[in-house]
Design a protein around this motif. Structure first.
Motif, PDB file in Angstrom:
ATOM      1  N   LEU A 257       0.825  -1.217   0.000  1.00 56.73           N
ATOM      2  CA  LEU A 257       0.000   0.000   0.000  1.00 56.73           C
ATOM      3  C   LEU A 257       0.854   1.260   0.000  1.00 56.73           C
ATOM      4  N   TRP A 258       2.118   1.182   0.502  1.00 55.69           N
ATOM      5  CA  TRP A 258       2.969   2.363   0.487  1.00 55.69           C
ATOM      6  C   TRP A 258       3.383   2.743  -0.931  1.00 55.69           C
ATOM      7  N   GLY A 259       3.411   1.766  -1.822  1.00 57.54           N
ATOM      8  CA  GLY A 259       3.609   2.093  -3.226  1.00 57.54           C
ATOM      9  C   GLY A 259       2.444   2.909  -3.764  1.00 57.54           C
ATOM     10  N   SER A 260       1.245   2.530  -3.367  1.00 56.03           N
ATOM     11  CA  SER A 260       0.059   3.275  -3.788  1.00 56.03           C
ATOM     12  C   SER A 260       0.081   4.694  -3.237  1.00 56.03           C
ATOM     13  N   ILE A 261       0.537   4.847  -2.001  1.00 51.74           N
ATOM     14  CA  ILE A 261       0.632   6.185  -1.414  1.00 51.74           C
ATOM     15  C   ILE A 261       1.640   7.031  -2.186  1.00 51.74           C
ATOM     16  N   GLY A 262       2.772   6.422  -2.583  1.00 53.13           N
ATOM     17  CA  GLY A 262       3.742   7.141  -3.402  1.00 53.13           C
ATOM     18  C   GLY A 262       3.145   7.589  -4.719  1.00 53.13           C
ATOM     19  N   PHE A 263       2.356   6.718  -5.339  1.00 47.67           N
ATOM     20  CA  PHE A 263       1.682   7.060  -6.585  1.00 47.67           C
ATOM     21  C   PHE A 263       0.751   8.258  -6.381  1.00 47.67           C
TER      22      PHE A 263
END
Length: 397
Positions: free
Chosen positions: A138-144
């Motif tokens: 989910l932290w990848g999604s937050i970065g996006f």
């Protein structure tokens, strides 16, 4: 999953995902817009976007084979991340079409090497807690989200010419974050080359890989032309960035729920639901673009069409491809779905967008997504059968 688990470097793993998908948040929504400002037509844009995806057909499999035979997954991640940043810097040399083709081939060949091997590393750290993968991812999604929402207003103010600068900084961040993660070998005994061939011939694996291919094919019009499409219908770049961000916010929300949904519904049912909702989403975007609220709802469906789909598919891949086949399993998932599927999707979108229109192009996407849902329903076995298959593979690898 929580940060105090000493066996899982939660924040270091999460940091890599943050930078990797932050770069995706700059590249996917806005690179076509940058190419349009350079004066390229829809067919040229579709081809250049397809290159980034087409290298995933080859790159992950080459690097996956090397990783499975050497066990040096993190070194491959670091090398690929560094060479990707160096290659991408070539955009500063020239914006000619031929040169951009060369730069995109080199850059994406190395960039696409990193993520599948890092996914294998993450699952090796998680071991038997794979259902908690979404709490890290989910932290990848937050970065996006952060990138796409900051860049939208920035592009409104300064034009798409700032995009290469932002991307280069993010690619450097991927490499730096990779330096913080240590190697984590698999605890499963290695298997033979023949067992991989046998595995690839099983109906369930063939069905799963076909579904992944079709799902990303259906995303072609969205990933290639959504920003251009929305701008042509009067949406500002700031608002378009917010809509991209909204989709990924919904994705984050579903990642938080998935650890509870997976045991309750099972991966197969979740996968079928995500494929059906993809068809609904493309139909809404193609037919109701003038309605902001319907576009908002369509973006919320990203929670299913990426979040639920990706988490379900990648866990099924991990169950089928075990031991020394983990790297190649993740590579096949990446190359057939985001690679071949994404490239074909970008290519057909480029061919049909101007010739047949945006609505017809999204209709093609609807048909492809529905086909994937039918394949998943009839040919991917229920959860109990999947577990039995994985158990039998453990005996032969």
């Amino acid at each position: 999953m929580n940060g105090n688990n000493s066996t899982v470097p939660y924040w270091r793993l999460s940091g890599f995902y943050w930078f990797y998908f932050a770069s995706l948040g700059a590249l996917v929504p806005y690179w076509s817009l940058y190419l349009k400002e350079l004066g390229y037509a829809a067919q040229d844009i579709g081809f250049l976007m397809a290159i980034i995806l087409a290298t995933k057909i080859v790159s992950p499999n080459i690097w996956g084979w090397i990783a499975d035979h050497t066990g040096q997954r993190m070194n491959i991640v670091r090398l690929g991340s560094l060479l990707a940043a160096v290659s991408f810097a070539g955009v500063y040399v020239s914006d000619g079409y031929g040169w951009l083709v060369v730069v995109m081939v080199l850059f994406s060949f190395f960039w696409n090497a990193a993520l599948p091997q890092f996914e294998a590393i993450t699952f090796n750290y998680l071991q038997h807690q794979t259902h908690r993968y979404s709490n890290i991812r989910l932290w990848g999604s937050i970065g996006f989200i952060v990138t796409v929402m900051l860049l939208g207003p920035a592009l409104d103010r300064w034009s798409a010419g700032i995009l290469p600068h932002a991307l280069l900084l993010l690619f450097a961040g991927i490499w730096l974050s990779s330096l913080t993660v240590q190697e984590r070998p698999s605890g499963v005994v290695r298997g033979s080359h023949e067992s991989l061939i046998k595995l690839l011939k099983t109906p369930a694996v063939l069905a799963l890989l076909s579904v992944c291919l079709l799902m990303q094919m259906s995303h072609g019009p969205y990933y290639t032309f959504y920003t251009i499409y929305m701008e042509a219908h009067g949406y500002s770049r700031s608002l378009i960035g917010q809509l991209w961000g909204l989709g990924v916010i919904a994705e984050v929300a579903v990642f938080l729920l998935l650890p509870k949904l997976v045991p309750r519904l099972g991966l197969r049912i979740l996968l079928v639901i995500s494929l059906f909702l993809a068809a609904v989403r493309w139909w809404l975007i193609g037919y109701f673009v003038e309605s902001l609220w319907i576009m908002v709802f369509a973006q919320v469906l990203h929670a299913a069409t990426f979040g639920v789909y990706h988490a379900s598919a990648i866990q099924l891949i991990h169950r089928y491809f075990i031991g020394r086949h983990q790297g190649r399993g993740q590579a096949l998932y990446s190359s057939l779905s985001f690679g071949a599927g994404g490239a074909v999707g970008s290519f057909y979108s480029g061919l049909t967008w101007d010739a047949l229109g945006a609505q017809f192009t999204f209709e093609i996407a609807v048909v492809i997504a529905l086909t994937a849902a039918l394949v998943a329903w009839f040919w991917i076995p229920p959860e109990s059968d999947t577990n039995q298959t994985s158990a039998s593979q453990t005996k032969v690898v």
